[in-house]
Design an enzyme around this catalytic site. Structure first.
Site, PDB file in Angstrom:
ATOM      1  N   HIS A 224      20.091 -14.777  58.433  1.00 48.09           N
ATOM      2  CA  HIS A 224      20.546 -14.620  59.812  1.00 48.09           C
ATOM      3  C   HIS A 224      20.565 -13.147  60.181  1.00 48.09           C
ATOM      4  CE1 HIS A 224      22.026 -18.753  59.150  1.00 48.09           C
ATOM      5  NE2 HIS A 224      21.905 -18.875  60.447  1.00 48.09           N
ATOM      6  N   HIS A 225      20.826 -12.893  61.449  1.00 46.32           N
ATOM      7  CA  HIS A 225      20.880 -11.524  61.962  1.00 46.32           C
ATOM      8  C   HIS A 225      22.028 -10.742  61.321  1.00 46.32           C
ATOM      9  CE1 HIS A 225      24.303 -12.766  64.476  1.00 46.32           C
ATOM     10  NE2 HIS A 225      23.600 -13.858  64.687  1.00 46.32           N
TER      11      HIS A 225
ATOM     12  N   THR B 145      25.444 -23.933  58.945  1.00 40.01           N
ATOM     13  CA  THR B 145      24.266 -24.783  58.764  1.00 40.01           C
ATOM     14  C   THR B 145      23.969 -24.978  57.282  1.00 40.01           C
ATOM     15  OG1 THR B 145      23.332 -24.024  60.854  1.00 40.01           O
ATOM     16  CG2 THR B 145      21.816 -25.036  59.284  1.00 40.01           C
TER      17      THR B 145
ATOM     18  N   PHE C 126      22.909 -27.450  66.449  1.00 38.74           N
ATOM     19  CA  PHE C 126      22.407 -28.453  67.391  1.00 38.74           C
ATOM     20  C   PHE C 126      20.883 -28.568  67.388  1.00 38.74           C
ATOM     21  CE2 PHE C 126      26.666 -28.287  69.081  1.00 38.74           C
ATOM     22  CZ  PHE C 126      26.879 -29.596  69.483  1.00 38.74           C
TER      23      PHE C 126
ATOM     24  N   LYS D  88      25.897 -11.493  61.977  1.00 36.50           N
ATOM     25  CA  LYS D  88      26.548 -12.757  61.633  1.00 36.50           C
ATOM     26  C   LYS D  88      27.551 -12.514  60.508  1.00 36.50           C
ATOM     27  CE  LYS D  88      25.652 -17.627  60.590  1.00 36.50           C
ATOM     28  NZ  LYS D  88      26.458 -18.088  61.748  1.00 36.50           N
TER      29      LYS D  88
ATOM     30  N   GLY E 173      29.915 -26.510  70.038  1.00 37.51           N
ATOM     31  CA  GLY E 173      28.933 -25.769  69.251  1.00 37.51           C
ATOM     32  C   GLY E 173      29.471 -24.466  68.704  1.00 37.51           C
TER      33      GLY E 173
END
Length: 222
Positions: A132-133, A143, A102, A136, A75
């Protein structure tokens, strides 16, 4: 089922919690700065290794899996082309589940896009917004790239937002004449990734060598 865990950040910690809460699963070792330094230090051989760490750990995982065959659930994000070649080679020897996300919802999202994108392509414009935060680093996210691949459309633009503590949000917008269709997935916490990784581990244990993803886990062809 005995499980080894590589990485003990937020998602790794949550994965350990899910493992501990799941009947029939046992964590036999954690590789991180606070625990074991190498998979070889585990006192028991795991059936599955779950990795939520850093691409630099892939070589350690490769060495261990080749010497002590175990299924792999990868992952970690940020893999480069050279890492992907290592993963493909590993999949010839052990079962490997590798995906950028996932989440069960994102996996279903992919299936939806595969169905509707070809139908709308000629008459609708498609755009994607992913959030995203603030910490990142990669943009677009793994994704987002995965969803683009499901659409099989090189003309779709991706708009990346990095702000606050957003766990992850992806919206695909199909805009046509006088109508707009939006599909959105929001991650509320990293538990959704831990749940998916544990499900993938249960899928991979004892399976034939090969490169699998969450579509294989949720929509098996056998």
């Amino acid at each position: 089922m005995k499980t080894g865990l590589v990485g003990f950040g937020k998602t790794g910690q949550m994965t350990k919690q899910v493992i501990d809460e799941t009947d029939g699963l046992e964590c036999v070792g954690v590789v991180s700065s606070k625990y074991l330094k190498d998979l070889s230090e585990m006192t028991e051989n795991p059936d599955v290794i779950i990795d939520f760490s850093h691409p630099s750990n892939l070589e350690m995982i490769r060495r261990y899996a080749e010497a002590n065959p175990a299924a792999l659930v990868l992952g970690t994000t940020g893999y480069g082309p050279e890492h992907l070649e290592v993963i493909k080679a590993l999949a010839e020897k052990v079962p490997v589940v590798y995906t950028a996300n996932f989440s069960l919802g994102v996996t279903v999202f992919q299936q939806i896009l595969k169905q509707i994108a070809p139908v709308l392509r000629d008459t609708f414009d498609a755009e994607m917004v992913e959030k995203h935060h603030r910490r990142k680093l990669d943009a677009p996210s793994g994704t987002a790239k995965m969803l683009l691949a499901a659409m099989d459309d090189g003309n779709t633009a991706v708009h990346s937002v990095r702000a606050g503590t957003i766990a992850g949000e992806h919206t695909v917008i199909f805009a046509g004449e006088d109508e707009v269709l939006e599909i959105t997935h929001r991650a509320g916490s990293n538990r959704i990734f831990a749940n998916g990784a544990v499900l993938a581990a249960q899928f991979a244990a004892g399976r034939e060598p090969g490169l699998y993803n969450m579509n294989d886990v949720l929509f098996p062809k056998e």
